[in-house]
Write a protein that holds these residues in place. Structure first.
Motif, PDB file in Angstrom:
ATOM      1  N   PRO A 198      33.798  32.436  32.664  1.00 24.64           N
ATOM      2  CA  PRO A 198      34.952  33.376  32.108  1.00 24.64           C
ATOM      3  C   PRO A 198      35.585  32.405  31.334  1.00 24.64           C
ATOM      4  O   PRO A 198      35.802  31.234  31.442  1.00 24.64           O
ATOM      5  N   SER A 199      36.227  32.721  30.039  1.00 27.59           N
ATOM      6  CA  SER A 199      37.029  32.133  29.268  1.00 27.59           C
ATOM      7  C   SER A 199      38.451  32.214  29.740  1.00 27.59           C
ATOM      8  O   SER A 199      39.236  31.210  29.798  1.00 27.59           O
ATOM      9  N   SER A 200      38.773  33.086  30.507  1.00 28.74           N
ATOM     10  CA  SER A 200      40.045  33.268  31.416  1.00 28.74           C
ATOM     11  C   SER A 200      39.861  34.276  32.469  1.00 28.74           C
ATOM     12  O   SER A 200      38.916  35.130  32.526  1.00 28.74           O
ATOM     13  N   GLY A 201      40.783  34.206  33.296  1.00 30.60           N
ATOM     14  CA  GLY A 201      40.579  35.183  34.515  1.00 30.60           C
ATOM     15  C   GLY A 201      40.301  34.429  35.838  1.00 30.60           C
ATOM     16  O   GLY A 201      39.731  33.138  35.757  1.00 30.60           O
ATOM     17  N   LYS A 202      40.188  35.421  37.013  1.00 26.56           N
ATOM     18  CA  LYS A 202      39.785  34.743  38.241  1.00 26.56           C
ATOM     19  C   LYS A 202      38.529  35.570  38.862  1.00 26.56           C
ATOM     20  O   LYS A 202      38.546  36.815  38.613  1.00 26.56           O
ATOM     21  N   ILE A 203      37.757  34.846  39.670  1.00 24.44           N
ATOM     22  CA  ILE A 203      36.761  35.792  40.353  1.00 24.44           C
ATOM     23  C   ILE A 203      36.515  34.956  41.510  1.00 24.44           C
ATOM     24  O   ILE A 203      36.427  34.012  42.085  1.00 24.44           O
ATOM     25  N   LEU A 204      37.272  35.975  42.727  1.00 26.29           N
ATOM     26  CA  LEU A 204      37.228  35.661  43.952  1.00 26.29           C
ATOM     27  C   LEU A 204      36.319  36.460  45.054  1.00 26.29           C
ATOM     28  O   LEU A 204      35.933  37.517  45.119  1.00 26.29           O
ATOM     29  N   ILE A 205      35.548  35.123  45.536  1.00 27.32           N
ATOM     30  CA  ILE A 205      34.457  35.827  46.567  1.00 27.32           C
ATOM     31  C   ILE A 205      35.106  35.112  48.142  1.00 27.32           C
ATOM     32  O   ILE A 205      35.113  34.042  48.047  1.00 27.32           O
ATOM     33  N   ASP A 206      35.308  36.073  48.830  1.00 27.90           N
ATOM     34  CA  ASP A 206      35.811  35.984  50.006  1.00 27.90           C
ATOM     35  C   ASP A 206      36.976  35.121  50.085  1.00 27.90           C
ATOM     36  O   ASP A 206      37.477  34.123  50.740  1.00 27.90           O
ATOM     37  N   GLY A 207      38.008  35.259  48.833  1.00 22.48           N
ATOM     38  CA  GLY A 207      39.287  34.806  48.961  1.00 22.48           C
ATOM     39  C   GLY A 207      39.289  33.585  47.971  1.00 22.48           C
ATOM     40  O   GLY A 207      40.380  32.898  47.465  1.00 22.48           O
ATOM     41  N   ALA A 208      38.188  32.911  47.565  1.00 18.91           N
ATOM     42  CA  ALA A 208      38.102  31.544  47.051  1.00 18.91           C
ATOM     43  C   ALA A 208      37.699  32.247  45.497  1.00 18.91           C
ATOM     44  O   ALA A 208      36.840  32.793  45.091  1.00 18.91           O
ATOM     45  N   ASP A 209      38.516  31.579  44.492  1.00 17.54           N
ATOM     46  CA  ASP A 209      38.297  31.411  43.168  1.00 17.54           C
ATOM     47  C   ASP A 209      37.197  30.578  42.652  1.00 17.54           C
ATOM     48  O   ASP A 209      37.549  29.508  42.604  1.00 17.54           O
ATOM     49  N   ILE A 210      36.176  31.118  42.371  1.00 17.49           N
ATOM     50  CA  ILE A 210      35.127  30.360  42.154  1.00 17.49           C
ATOM     51  C   ILE A 210      35.171  29.574  40.889  1.00 17.49           C
ATOM     52  O   ILE A 210      34.233  28.809  40.705  1.00 17.49           O
ATOM     53  N   THR A 211      35.901  30.137  39.885  1.00  9.55           N
ATOM     54  CA  THR A 211      35.885  29.283  38.758  1.00  9.55           C
ATOM     55  C   THR A 211      36.655  27.898  38.849  1.00  9.55           C
ATOM     56  O   THR A 211      36.911  27.207  37.869  1.00  9.55           O
ATOM     57  N   GLN A 212      37.101  27.675  39.992  1.00 13.94           N
ATOM     58  CA  GLN A 212      37.859  26.479  40.214  1.00 13.94           C
ATOM     59  C   GLN A 212      36.852  25.618  40.946  1.00 13.94           C
ATOM     60  O   GLN A 212      37.310  24.405  41.523  1.00 13.94           O
ATOM     61  N   PHE A 213      35.486  26.233  41.495  1.00 22.65           N
ATOM     62  CA  PHE A 213      34.821  25.230  42.195  1.00 22.65           C
ATOM     63  C   PHE A 213      34.282  23.894  41.494  1.00 22.65           C
ATOM     64  O   PHE A 213      33.853  24.000  40.207  1.00 22.65           O
ATOM     65  N   ASP A 214      34.000  22.855  42.243  1.00 27.29           N
ATOM     66  CA  ASP A 214      33.471  21.670  41.635  1.00 27.29           C
ATOM     67  C   ASP A 214      31.944  21.941  41.621  1.00 27.29           C
ATOM     68  O   ASP A 214      31.563  22.905  42.031  1.00 27.29           O
ATOM     69  N   ALA A 215      31.103  21.094  41.017  1.00 27.62           N
ATOM     70  CA  ALA A 215      29.794  20.992  41.169  1.00 27.62           C
ATOM     71  C   ALA A 215      29.011  21.172  42.499  1.00 27.62           C
ATOM     72  O   ALA A 215      27.926  22.105  42.534  1.00 27.62           O
ATOM     73  N   GLU A 216      29.503  20.487  43.438  1.00 22.47           N
ATOM     74  CA  GLU A 216      29.065  20.678  44.700  1.00 22.47           C
ATOM     75  C   GLU A 216      29.245  21.957  45.160  1.00 22.47           C
ATOM     76  O   GLU A 216      28.281  22.520  46.057  1.00 22.47           O
ATOM     77  N   GLN A 217      30.299  22.631  45.079  1.00 23.37           N
ATOM     78  CA  GLN A 217      30.557  23.976  45.681  1.00 23.37           C
ATOM     79  C   GLN A 217      30.037  24.974  44.788  1.00 23.37           C
ATOM     80  O   GLN A 217      29.551  25.777  45.492  1.00 23.37           O
ATOM     81  N   LEU A 218      29.729  24.754  43.624  1.00 23.50           N
ATOM     82  CA  LEU A 218      29.033  25.571  42.904  1.00 23.50           C
ATOM     83  C   LEU A 218      27.672  25.588  43.344  1.00 23.50           C
ATOM     84  O   LEU A 218      27.155  26.635  43.343  1.00 23.50           O
ATOM     85  N   HIS A 219      26.880  24.662  43.494  1.00 24.66           N
ATOM     86  CA  HIS A 219      25.524  24.520  44.111  1.00 24.66           C
ATOM     87  C   HIS A 219      25.451  25.331  45.339  1.00 24.66           C
ATOM     88  O   HIS A 219      24.505  26.141  45.661  1.00 24.66           O
ATOM     89  N   GLY A 220      26.558  25.178  46.307  1.00 24.48           N
ATOM     90  CA  GLY A 220      26.384  25.961  47.608  1.00 24.48           C
ATOM     91  C   GLY A 220      26.672  27.430  47.466  1.00 24.48           C
ATOM     92  O   GLY A 220      26.134  28.364  47.901  1.00 24.48           O
TER      93      GLY A 220
END
Length: 347
Positions: free
Chosen positions: A61-83
């Motif tokens: 997304p260009s802006s906004g939040k996507i929360l899955i089980d309370g965690a904002d996945i737009t803030q994930f680093d590469a390792e978190q995103l892989h998981g």
């Protein structure tokens, strides 16, 4: 639980990142409950594929939040995103199978990539999934030897390989014939019930939503214009886009309806029965108690997922008092009666 908050997506048009911006998603806000089947419906170009792909950040997304089980996945680093992506399965419109690998090898492929399973664990998982999708006898065949429905079953099995908690379906049935579509929808429904898996699917077909989904969001020009339980949205659409899609699905004869609206002594109503009332002789019972003539113009009795419903377009012909009595009796019998004409009617 998935929450989408104020998500927007812009694409740059032009070479080298220079040029006008096109907005694909506009201030999207949605909540998707765990264990439900959630549908996103819209016409071509409405933004539904872009929205779906933000849930695993294939589209960021260009802006906004996507929360899955309370965690904002737009803030994930590469390792978190892989998981994250290992916990999210995806089923594609055109299957995207590896043509040089057998069916078993296609399903095994994401397990090998994960690198956390032994060869025996992988074999057992592949066997489980082949049984689940009904393809145990096809394991050594290649994709070219399968029908479209069988290929999609392989795609579903592959998407489930890493024990995901979320399954995304990108127009998963639009390349299939109607009979095969129904078999794939039954499979997805069974998977949802057996595994408690949250499923988010996009489609342009109202029939798909009606058959399998618990809740639905209608998207148009990048905006969510209507959302709610499928029965509410399908039977009582509020937005003009939803009304148009429902009318197309029911194949309403608009010319006939317009002619009927112009009759001076008739009142056009839409009756909606939900649940057990759909199988009761309510209309004939009320008709026997009144002098009002009832002309059934169009109707259907079907199901929305597991809920039976009926919807009739009826013209009532009689005096104002008699027609009012019929409307009161219908509503007392838990039948929703929406007046569609005459204009200026006191009903």
């Amino acid at each position: 639980m998935i929450r989408i908050e104020q998500v927007q997506k812009f694409y740059q048009v032009g070479r080298g990142g220079v040029g006008a911006q096109v907005q694909a998603l506009r201030d999207i806000n949605l909540q998707i409950e765990q264990g439900k089947i959630f549908g996103i419906i819209g016409r071509s170009g409405a933004g539904k594929s872009t929205l779906l792909r933000t849930l695993n950040l294939l589209e960021r997304p260009s802006s906004g939040k996507i929360l899955i089980d309370g965690a904002d996945i737009t803030q994930f680093d590469a390792e978190q995103l892989h998981g994250l992506r290992q916990r999210i399965g995806m089923v594609f419109q055109h299957f995207n199978l590896l043509s040089a690998k057998t069916i078993a090898e296609n399903i095994d492929f994401p397990l090998k990539l994960a690198g956390s399973y032994s060869k025996e664990q992988r074999r057992q998982r592949v066997d489980e999934l082949l049984d689940l999708v009904g393809l145990a006898d096809q394991r050594d065949k290649y994709p070219a030897q399968l029908s479209g429905g069988q290929k999609q079953r392989v795609g579903i099995a592959r998407a489930l390989a890493n024990y995901p908690t979320l399954l995304l379906c990108d127009e998963a049935t639009s390349a299939l014939d109607p009979e095969t579509t129904q078999s794939i929808l039954r499979l997805l429904s069974d998977i949802n019930q057996k595994l408690g898996l949250t499923i988010v699917l996009i489609t342009h077909e109202m029939q798909v939503i009606r058959t399998i989904c618990d809740q639905v969001a209608v998207i148009d020009a990048g905006e969510i214009v209507e959302t709610g339980d499928v029965a509410d949205v399908f039977l009582h659409p509020k937005h003009t886009v939803t009304q148009s899609m429902v009318a197309e699905n029911l194949a309403l004869d608009l010319d006939v309806l317009q002619i009927r609206k112009e009759r001076e002594n008739g009142l056009l109503i839409r009756l909606t029965y939900v649940g057990a009332a759909a199988h009761e002789p309510i209309l004939s019972r009320i008709a026997a108690q009144t002098q009002v003539q009832m002309v059934i113009l169009q109707g259907t009795i079907s199901r929305i997922k597991n809920t039976p419903y009926g919807q009739l377009l009826v013209e009532l012909i009689g005096s104002s008092d008699e027609i009012n009595t019929v409307l009161v009796s219908l509503r007392a019998a838990d039948v929703r009666a929406d007046v569609l004409g005459l204009s200026g009617s006191k009903y």
